[in-house]
Design a protein around this motif. Structure first.
Motif, PDB file in Angstrom:
ATOM      1  N   LEU A 110       0.837  -1.195   0.000  1.00  0.00           N
ATOM      2  CA  LEU A 110       0.000   0.000   0.000  1.00  0.00           C
ATOM      3  C   LEU A 110       0.874   1.248   0.000  1.00  0.00           C
ATOM      4  CD1 LEU A 110      -2.628  -0.967   2.731  1.00  0.00           C
ATOM      5  CD2 LEU A 110      -3.047  -0.811   0.275  1.00  0.00           C
ATOM      6  N   PRO A 111       0.434   2.314  -0.646  1.00  0.00           N
ATOM      7  CA  PRO A 111       1.111   3.599  -0.460  1.00  0.00           C
ATOM      8  C   PRO A 111       1.024   3.988   1.016  1.00  0.00           C
ATOM      9  CG  PRO A 111      -0.410   3.676  -2.316  1.00  0.00           C
ATOM     10  CD  PRO A 111      -0.684   2.400  -1.597  1.00  0.00           C
ATOM     11  N   ILE A 112       1.957   4.800   1.458  1.00  0.00           N
ATOM     12  CA  ILE A 112       2.005   5.151   2.880  1.00  0.00           C
ATOM     13  C   ILE A 112       0.707   5.804   3.336  1.00  0.00           C
ATOM     14  CG2 ILE A 112       3.136   6.651   4.573  1.00  0.00           C
ATOM     15  CD1 ILE A 112       5.762   6.153   3.153  1.00  0.00           C
ATOM     16  N   ASP A 113       0.128   6.693   2.515  1.00  0.00           N
ATOM     17  CA  ASP A 113      -1.087   7.384   2.942  1.00  0.00           C
ATOM     18  C   ASP A 113      -2.252   6.413   3.115  1.00  0.00           C
ATOM     19  OD1 ASP A 113      -1.156   6.906   0.218  1.00  0.00           O
ATOM     20  OD2 ASP A 113      -2.351   8.689  -0.234  1.00  0.00           O
ATOM     21  N   GLN A 114      -2.331   5.390   2.252  1.00  0.00           N
ATOM     22  CA  GLN A 114      -3.406   4.416   2.379  1.00  0.00           C
ATOM     23  C   GLN A 114      -3.201   3.518   3.595  1.00  0.00           C
ATOM     24  OE1 GLN A 114      -4.260   2.255  -1.220  1.00  0.00           O
ATOM     25  NE2 GLN A 114      -4.307   4.100  -2.484  1.00  0.00           N
ATOM     26  N   ALA A 115      -1.949   3.140   3.861  1.00  0.00           N
ATOM     27  CA  ALA A 115      -1.670   2.324   5.045  1.00  0.00           C
ATOM     28  C   ALA A 115      -2.028   3.093   6.314  1.00  0.00           C
ATOM     29  CB  ALA A 115      -0.203   1.918   5.063  1.00  0.00           C
ATOM     30  N   MET A 116      -1.707   4.375   6.343  1.00  0.00           N
ATOM     31  CA  MET A 116      -2.038   5.202   7.502  1.00  0.00           C
ATOM     32  C   MET A 116      -3.546   5.378   7.635  1.00  0.00           C
ATOM     33  SD  MET A 116       0.824   5.874   8.956  1.00  0.00           S
ATOM     34  CE  MET A 116       0.496   7.283  10.003  1.00  0.00           C
ATOM     35  N   HIS A 248      -1.189 -10.107   4.211  1.00  0.00           N
ATOM     36  CA  HIS A 248       0.209 -10.111   3.798  1.00  0.00           C
ATOM     37  C   HIS A 248       0.586  -8.812   3.099  1.00  0.00           C
ATOM     38  CE1 HIS A 248       3.354 -13.064   4.253  1.00  0.00           C
ATOM     39  NE2 HIS A 248       3.881 -12.698   3.093  1.00  0.00           N
ATOM     40  N   MET A 249      -0.405  -8.096   2.568  1.00  0.00           N
ATOM     41  CA  MET A 249      -0.123  -6.808   1.948  1.00  0.00           C
ATOM     42  C   MET A 249       0.393  -5.816   2.990  1.00  0.00           C
ATOM     43  SD  MET A 249      -2.633  -4.339  -0.294  1.00  0.00           S
ATOM     44  CE  MET A 249      -2.856  -5.540  -1.606  1.00  0.00           C
ATOM     45  N   LEU A 250      -0.101  -5.939   4.223  1.00  0.00           N
ATOM     46  CA  LEU A 250       0.374  -5.049   5.276  1.00  0.00           C
ATOM     47  C   LEU A 250       1.803  -5.409   5.679  1.00  0.00           C
ATOM     48  CD1 LEU A 250      -2.808  -4.660   7.515  1.00  0.00           C
ATOM     49  CD2 LEU A 250      -1.930  -3.158   5.726  1.00  0.00           C
ATOM     50  N   ARG A 251       2.145  -6.684   5.618  1.00  0.00           N
ATOM     51  CA  ARG A 251       3.534  -7.094   5.863  1.00  0.00           C
ATOM     52  C   ARG A 251       4.447  -6.538   4.772  1.00  0.00           C
ATOM     53  NH1 ARG A 251       6.957 -11.132   8.198  1.00  0.00           N
ATOM     54  NH2 ARG A 251       8.179 -12.332   6.675  1.00  0.00           N
ATOM     55  N   HIS A 252       3.990  -6.614   3.519  1.00  0.00           N
ATOM     56  CA  HIS A 252       4.760  -6.036   2.419  1.00  0.00           C
ATOM     57  C   HIS A 252       4.910  -4.525   2.607  1.00  0.00           C
ATOM     58  CE1 HIS A 252       4.811  -9.817   0.469  1.00  0.00           C
ATOM     59  NE2 HIS A 252       3.615  -9.770  -0.056  1.00  0.00           N
ATOM     60  N   SER A 253       3.842  -3.887   3.036  1.00  0.00           N
ATOM     61  CA  SER A 253       3.884  -2.434   3.235  1.00  0.00           C
ATOM     62  C   SER A 253       4.864  -2.070   4.337  1.00  0.00           C
ATOM     63  CB  SER A 253       2.481  -1.920   3.580  1.00  0.00           C
ATOM     64  OG  SER A 253       1.546  -2.252   2.571  1.00  0.00           O
ATOM     65  N   PHE A 254       4.840  -2.835   5.424  1.00  0.00           N
ATOM     66  CA  PHE A 254       5.784  -2.637   6.523  1.00  0.00           C
ATOM     67  C   PHE A 254       7.222  -2.668   6.007  1.00  0.00           C
ATOM     68  CE2 PHE A 254       8.717  -5.079   9.214  1.00  0.00           C
ATOM     69  CZ  PHE A 254       8.802  -4.286  10.353  1.00  0.00           C
TER      70      PHE A 254
END
Length: 305
Positions: A110-116, A248-254
């Motif tokens: 995810l782009p940082i803004d979407q993850a936030m 797992h997308m959040l792990r990739h984003s991390f």
């Protein structure tokens, strides 16, 4: 030619007992082999290695995926191995011929803004606030610590000899059991600790007596991977994210966001629990892709007509 192929298909169906779908794929592969041999022309039992290499290259040029080419070659290899056992061919022309390597797709982050936005989202509907507290904590740990799904749902409330993992809030550390039963410890950020405290305040209202799991379902038992994925998908939709979000997308984003900020590949490897740094290096490609987009958009020499 037709007789050899027909007899081999009977062998696969009766003796090998292959599934109907597998038989259909093999029959299609043999049809391709028949077509190539007739165009050459060459007798099936006289096919050589250079024929197989040429035909595999032609399949690739026709747009057949590497995985599909591998299935075709596997079918051909089995046919010639079977013919060789009966002494009908002197050698297997497919031995040593491999399909082209499939390109490894980049993990989606995810782009940082979407993850936030996902982490900070607070639903304003009338849903169960206890579940909302749980889901918020889950997102903070997945994105803030880079945990795998199994590592997260394996967390218990406290440390014990039976616990697969736990969080030491006083030390701001999560202790998890990763792949290959390897333990590792990762730091837990302030936002995740705050979300954890909020969840622990209401967890007892859902958890069954004696249930050790940190994250429980509405039934009071340990949350399952499918339940977690469903809740995360729902939360992402509520937060207005334009893409399907899976754990797992959040792990990739991390990993991607941490590498973009620090550039420390070895540290990211340790935090993710990768045994080999080549596994972690995929995130350097993600980071380079981001830089390439910035370059193409901003540098005057990058303009393309």
């Amino acid at each position: 030619m037709d007789n050899d192929i027909a007899r081999h298909l009977v062998h696969l169906e009766v003796e090998r007992r292959l599934a109907p779908r597998t038989l259909a794929m093999y029959a299609e592969a043999f049809e391709r082999l028949r077509g190539f041999a007739q165009k050459q022309p060459v007798v099936l039992r006289e096919v050589q290695v250079h024929h197989i290499r040429r035909w595999a290259a032609q399949l690739h040029a026709q747009g057949l995926a590497p995985r599909s080419i591998a299935i075709v070659l596997s079918a051909w290899r089995g046919l010639y191995r079977w013919l060789g056992r009966d002494g009908l061919v002197p050698l297997n022309p497919v031995d040593g011929v491999r399909a082209p390597k499939a390109a490894k797709p980049l993990p989606k982050a995810l782009p940082i803004d979407q993850a936030m936005a996902l982490a900070d989202h607070h639903p304003d509907d009338d849903g169960d606030p206890r579940l909302q507290a749980r889901d918020h904590c889950i997102v903070e740990l997945l994105y803030g610590c880079g945990l795998r799904v199994g590592e997260l749902i394996g967390l218990d409330v406290g440390a014990s000899s039976e616990a697969a993992g736990w969080i030491d809030a006083s030390d701001a550390t999560a202790h998890v059991l990763g792949k290959g039963s390897k333990r590792r410890s990762v730091p837990v950020g302030g936002a995740a600790l705050k979300a954890l405290r909020a969840w622990l305040e209401v967890r007892g209202e859902l958890a069954k007596p004696g249930e050790p799991a940190l994250f429980v379902s509405q039934r009071g038992t340990r949350l399952t991977p499918s339940q977690l994925r469903s809740r995360l998908k729902r939360r992402a939709l509520q937060a207005g994210l334009p893409t399907h979000v899976h754990p797992h997308m959040l792990r990739h984003s991390f990993a991607s966001h941490l590498l973009q900020s620090s550039g420390d590949l070895r540290a990211v490897q340790e935090l993710l629990g990768h045994a080999n740094i080549t596994t972690t290096q995929v995130y350097t490609r993600l980071d380079f892709g981001h830089l390439s987009k910035v370059y193409d958009a901003a540098h005057p020499r990058a303009k393309r007509k």
